[in-house]
Design a protein around this motif. Structure first.
Motif, PDB file in Angstrom:
ATOM      1  N   MET A   1       0.617  -1.301   0.077  1.00 26.59           N
ATOM      2  CA  MET A   1       0.088  -0.040  -0.106  1.00 26.59           C
ATOM      3  C   MET A   1       0.901   1.161   0.001  1.00 26.59           C
ATOM      4  O   MET A   1       0.509   2.199  -0.585  1.00 26.59           O
ATOM      5  CB  MET A   1      -0.885  -0.052   1.163  1.00 26.59           C
ATOM      6  CG  MET A   1      -1.786   1.097   1.355  1.00 26.59           C
ATOM      7  SD  MET A   1      -3.311   1.192   0.082  1.00 26.59           S
ATOM      8  CE  MET A   1      -4.083  -0.074   0.856  1.00 26.59           C
ATOM      9  N   VAL A   2       1.816   1.227   0.836  1.00 23.05           N
ATOM     10  CA  VAL A   2       2.480   2.649   1.061  1.00 23.05           C
ATOM     11  C   VAL A   2       3.494   2.769  -0.382  1.00 23.05           C
ATOM     12  O   VAL A   2       3.288   4.108  -0.737  1.00 23.05           O
ATOM     13  CB  VAL A   2       3.757   2.526   2.184  1.00 23.05           C
ATOM     14  CG1 VAL A   2       4.808   3.539   2.108  1.00 23.05           C
ATOM     15  CG2 VAL A   2       3.011   2.359   3.510  1.00 23.05           C
ATOM     16  N   PRO A   3       4.136   1.840  -1.089  1.00 20.86           N
ATOM     17  CA  PRO A   3       4.868   2.327  -2.380  1.00 20.86           C
ATOM     18  C   PRO A   3       3.580   2.661  -3.322  1.00 20.86           C
ATOM     19  O   PRO A   3       4.023   3.508  -4.155  1.00 20.86           O
ATOM     20  CB  PRO A   3       5.592   0.938  -2.534  1.00 20.86           C
ATOM     21  CG  PRO A   3       5.813   0.280  -1.336  1.00 20.86           C
ATOM     22  CD  PRO A   3       4.559   0.476  -0.490  1.00 20.86           C
ATOM     23  N   ALA A   4       2.479   1.900  -3.349  1.00 23.65           N
ATOM     24  CA  ALA A   4       1.445   2.251  -4.257  1.00 23.65           C
ATOM     25  C   ALA A   4       1.082   3.768  -4.235  1.00 23.65           C
ATOM     26  O   ALA A   4       0.834   4.505  -5.221  1.00 23.65           O
ATOM     27  CB  ALA A   4       0.571   1.252  -4.300  1.00 23.65           C
ATOM     28  N   MET A   5       0.767   4.092  -2.971  1.00 27.25           N
ATOM     29  CA  MET A   5       0.262   5.339  -2.429  1.00 27.25           C
ATOM     30  C   MET A   5       1.465   6.448  -3.004  1.00 27.25           C
ATOM     31  O   MET A   5       0.819   7.689  -3.419  1.00 27.25           O
ATOM     32  CB  MET A   5      -0.132   5.514  -1.043  1.00 27.25           C
ATOM     33  CG  MET A   5      -1.181   4.715  -0.731  1.00 27.25           C
ATOM     34  SD  MET A   5      -1.413   4.611   1.066  1.00 27.25           S
ATOM     35  CE  MET A   5      -2.513   5.703   1.388  1.00 27.25           C
ATOM     36  N   LEU A   6       2.438   6.133  -2.690  1.00 24.30           N
ATOM     37  CA  LEU A   6       3.607   7.123  -3.227  1.00 24.30           C
ATOM     38  C   LEU A   6       3.731   7.342  -4.723  1.00 24.30           C
ATOM     39  O   LEU A   6       3.777   8.443  -5.203  1.00 24.30           O
ATOM     40  CB  LEU A   6       4.888   6.750  -2.411  1.00 24.30           C
ATOM     41  CG  LEU A   6       5.022   6.917  -0.919  1.00 24.30           C
ATOM     42  CD1 LEU A   6       6.071   6.353  -0.488  1.00 24.30           C
ATOM     43  CD2 LEU A   6       4.950   8.649  -0.654  1.00 24.30           C
ATOM     44  N   TYR A   7       3.996   6.126  -5.476  1.00 23.45           N
ATOM     45  CA  TYR A   7       4.307   6.039  -6.645  1.00 23.45           C
ATOM     46  C   TYR A   7       3.286   6.037  -7.669  1.00 23.45           C
ATOM     47  O   TYR A   7       3.457   6.399  -8.870  1.00 23.45           O
ATOM     48  CB  TYR A   7       5.271   4.985  -6.909  1.00 23.45           C
ATOM     49  CG  TYR A   7       6.597   5.211  -6.084  1.00 23.45           C
ATOM     50  CD1 TYR A   7       7.642   5.991  -6.217  1.00 23.45           C
ATOM     51  CD2 TYR A   7       6.911   4.178  -5.132  1.00 23.45           C
ATOM     52  CE1 TYR A   7       8.644   6.078  -5.443  1.00 23.45           C
ATOM     53  CE2 TYR A   7       8.054   4.153  -4.191  1.00 23.45           C
ATOM     54  CZ  TYR A   7       8.772   5.423  -4.401  1.00 23.45           C
ATOM     55  OH  TYR A   7      10.066   5.278  -3.645  1.00 23.45           O
ATOM     56  N   LEU A   8       2.273   5.537  -7.342  1.00 19.70           N
ATOM     57  CA  LEU A   8       0.943   5.291  -8.182  1.00 19.70           C
ATOM     58  C   LEU A   8      -0.004   6.534  -8.154  1.00 19.70           C
ATOM     59  O   LEU A   8      -0.392   7.233  -9.131  1.00 19.70           O
ATOM     60  CB  LEU A   8       0.378   4.105  -8.112  1.00 19.70           C
ATOM     61  CG  LEU A   8       1.154   2.571  -8.425  1.00 19.70           C
ATOM     62  CD1 LEU A   8       0.217   1.649  -8.250  1.00 19.70           C
ATOM     63  CD2 LEU A   8       1.403   2.855 -10.040  1.00 19.70           C
ATOM     64  N   LEU A   9      -0.372   6.729  -7.093  1.00 16.10           N
ATOM     65  CA  LEU A   9      -1.272   7.768  -6.597  1.00 16.10           C
ATOM     66  C   LEU A   9      -0.811   9.301  -6.435  1.00 16.10           C
ATOM     67  O   LEU A   9      -1.405  10.118  -6.618  1.00 16.10           O
ATOM     68  CB  LEU A   9      -1.972   7.551  -5.239  1.00 16.10           C
ATOM     69  CG  LEU A   9      -2.831   6.211  -5.228  1.00 16.10           C
ATOM     70  CD1 LEU A   9      -3.595   6.080  -4.091  1.00 16.10           C
ATOM     71  CD2 LEU A   9      -3.852   5.957  -6.335  1.00 16.10           C
ATOM     72  N   GLY A  10       0.508   9.441  -5.866  1.00 13.96           N
ATOM     73  CA  GLY A  10       1.325  10.476  -5.753  1.00 13.96           C
ATOM     74  C   GLY A  10       1.077  11.328  -4.471  1.00 13.96           C
ATOM     75  O   GLY A  10       0.817  12.523  -4.681  1.00 13.96           O
ATOM     76  N   MET A  11       0.515  10.581  -3.415  1.00 14.65           N
ATOM     77  CA  MET A  11       0.231  11.139  -2.401  1.00 14.65           C
ATOM     78  C   MET A  11       1.595  11.849  -1.619  1.00 14.65           C
ATOM     79  O   MET A  11       2.372  11.211  -1.803  1.00 14.65           O
ATOM     80  CB  MET A  11      -0.393  10.030  -1.423  1.00 14.65           C
ATOM     81  CG  MET A  11      -1.890   9.724  -1.619  1.00 14.65           C
ATOM     82  SD  MET A  11      -2.413   8.423  -0.706  1.00 14.65           S
ATOM     83  CE  MET A  11      -2.740   9.307   0.873  1.00 14.65           C
ATOM     84  N   THR A  12       1.250  12.630  -0.696  1.00 11.52           N
ATOM     85  CA  THR A  12       2.524  13.403   0.071  1.00 11.52           C
ATOM     86  C   THR A  12       2.689  12.554   1.164  1.00 11.52           C
ATOM     87  O   THR A  12       2.038  11.611   1.756  1.00 11.52           O
ATOM     88  CB  THR A  12       1.609  14.653   0.705  1.00 11.52           C
ATOM     89  OG1 THR A  12       0.352  14.364   1.576  1.00 11.52           O
ATOM     90  CG2 THR A  12       1.375  15.625  -0.266  1.00 11.52           C
ATOM     91  N   THR A  13       4.110  12.530   1.328  1.00 18.47           N
ATOM     92  CA  THR A  13       4.670  11.479   2.364  1.00 18.47           C
ATOM     93  C   THR A  13       4.143  11.435   3.668  1.00 18.47           C
ATOM     94  O   THR A  13       4.161  10.607   4.461  1.00 18.47           O
ATOM     95  CB  THR A  13       6.004  11.631   2.289  1.00 18.47           C
ATOM     96  OG1 THR A  13       6.513  12.895   2.537  1.00 18.47           O
ATOM     97  CG2 THR A  13       6.744  11.044   1.118  1.00 18.47           C
ATOM     98  N   GLN A  14       3.729  12.949   4.240  1.00 18.65           N
ATOM     99  CA  GLN A  14       3.328  13.050   5.580  1.00 18.65           C
ATOM    100  C   GLN A  14       2.074  12.365   6.083  1.00 18.65           C
ATOM    101  O   GLN A  14       1.971  12.111   7.023  1.00 18.65           O
ATOM    102  CB  GLN A  14       2.695  14.756   5.568  1.00 18.65           C
ATOM    103  CG  GLN A  14       4.166  15.392   5.579  1.00 18.65           C
ATOM    104  CD  GLN A  14       4.474  15.823   4.072  1.00 18.65           C
ATOM    105  OE1 GLN A  14       3.971  15.387   3.298  1.00 18.65           O
ATOM    106  NE2 GLN A  14       5.478  16.837   3.969  1.00 18.65           N
ATOM    107  N   VAL A  15       1.322  11.908   4.849  1.00 22.66           N
ATOM    108  CA  VAL A  15       0.055  11.294   5.162  1.00 22.66           C
ATOM    109  C   VAL A  15      -0.250   9.822   4.956  1.00 22.66           C
ATOM    110  O   VAL A  15      -1.166   9.054   5.084  1.00 22.66           O
ATOM    111  CB  VAL A  15      -1.227  12.020   4.590  1.00 22.66           C
ATOM    112  CG1 VAL A  15      -1.298  13.386   5.180  1.00 22.66           C
ATOM    113  CG2 VAL A  15      -0.903  12.111   2.989  1.00 22.66           C
TER     114      VAL A  15
END
Length: 304
Positions: free
Chosen positions: A200-214
């Motif tokens: 989930m965490v890598p996908a949220m960062l690299y696929l969705l582009g979410m901010t690292t803070q959340v």
């Protein structure tokens, strides 16, 4: 100190199970991972049936996630809107996973499928982590720094219709992307007993582009509710949740996480990541070998 596990239908040393939970908690505290993807293989190595190991590990992940979620909510590092979409997808995925679990049980292949999925999953994750860690260590030795990652969502995500604004994450994307991500994670949670944070965490960062803070807080938010649903579905359908086993694991993981957190504060993250990747790859290799090993005793059934 032997204790009987009613669902697993065998006696185990309670201190060993607590110790296994402590090892997972130690790794969780040191490396910032949920540890669910390590719990199930370690239980299988100890002799717990894979179905019981996967179902009980999900229960343990639920208990271990509670304090983390409340901490992140207090710090306002959870995108509740994004988390709600992920939870809906996760629940759908858990229900799909329950159907697959029952089908695989009926054909007698669930244990083999769990082992194969773990080999593929841990092997790929461990390889990616090792490559990233080696690159970081080389850059550290040379005194250089790795280029900063640009925060943007994947082109496939940008192409999806019906966009929403996720203010806490700073995104304007289609909810279909996190919904599908939640479905995939829910299926894995049901089949393997993992929280899914390591995906989930890598996908949220690299696929969705979410901010690292959340990212971490939102991931834990989703994991908490999806593992709760997974535990309930397992209890109602597969009957494979062993609460005694889950409780022993939880006791060990709580203590181990506190020790691991202190270690992580004193060690360099680059070295911690390379150690974790080595552990993950070692478990993947051990499970792969287990698929091909000939058992010491072979039983046959003859019908007359």
């Amino acid at each position: 100190m032997d204790i009987y596990l009613p669902i697993a239908n065998l006696s185990v040393n309670a201190l060993v199970i607590i110790g296994l939970g402590g090892v997972v908690g130690l790794l969780s505290g040191m490396f910032g991972v949920g540890g669910g993807f390590l719990t199930t293989p370690l239980l299988i190595f100890y002799g717990i049936p894979p179905t019981v190991a996967a179902a009980s590990a999900a229960t343990q992940v639920t208990g271990a996630s509670v304090s983390g979620v409340f901490t992140h909510l207090a710090r306002k590092t959870v995108d509740v809107q994004m988390g709600a979409v992920l939870v809906v997808g996760g629940i759908v995925g858990a229900l799909i996973g329950a159907v697959l679990f029952r089908l695989l049980q009926q054909v007698g292949q669930i244990d083999t499928v769990i082992a194969i999925l773990y080999v593929l999953m841990l092997g790929s994750i461990g390889s990616l982590m090792a490559r990233e860690s080696i690159q970081s260590l080389i850059a550290l030795r040379k005194g250089a720094s790795l280029p900063a990652r640009k925060r943007r969502h994947h082109p496939l995500v940008a192409a999806l219709p019906m966009r929403w604004r996720f203010y806490r994450s700073g995104l304007y994307i289609s909810p279909l992307a996190p919904l599908l991500l939640g479905v995939a994670t829910g299926i894995l949670t049901m089949l393997l007993g993992v929280g899914g944070g390591f995906i989930m965490v890598p996908a949220m960062l690299y696929l969705l582009g979410m901010t690292t803070q959340v990212v971490v807080g939102t991931s834990l938010f989703q994991i908490l509710f999806v593992t709760m649903v997974t535990t309930m579905v397992h209890s109602l359908t597969t009957k494979a949740v062993d609460l005694v086993l889950a409780l022993l694991l939880l006791i060990g993981s709580v203590v181990g996480a506190q020790v691991g957190t202190r270690i992580s504060m004193a060690a360099r993250p680059e070295y911690l990541r390379i150690i974790l990747s080595a552990i993950v790859l070692a478990i993947a290799i051990r499970m792969a070998l287990g698929l091909g090993w000939r058992p010491d005793e072979i039983f046959t059934v003859q019908l007359k």
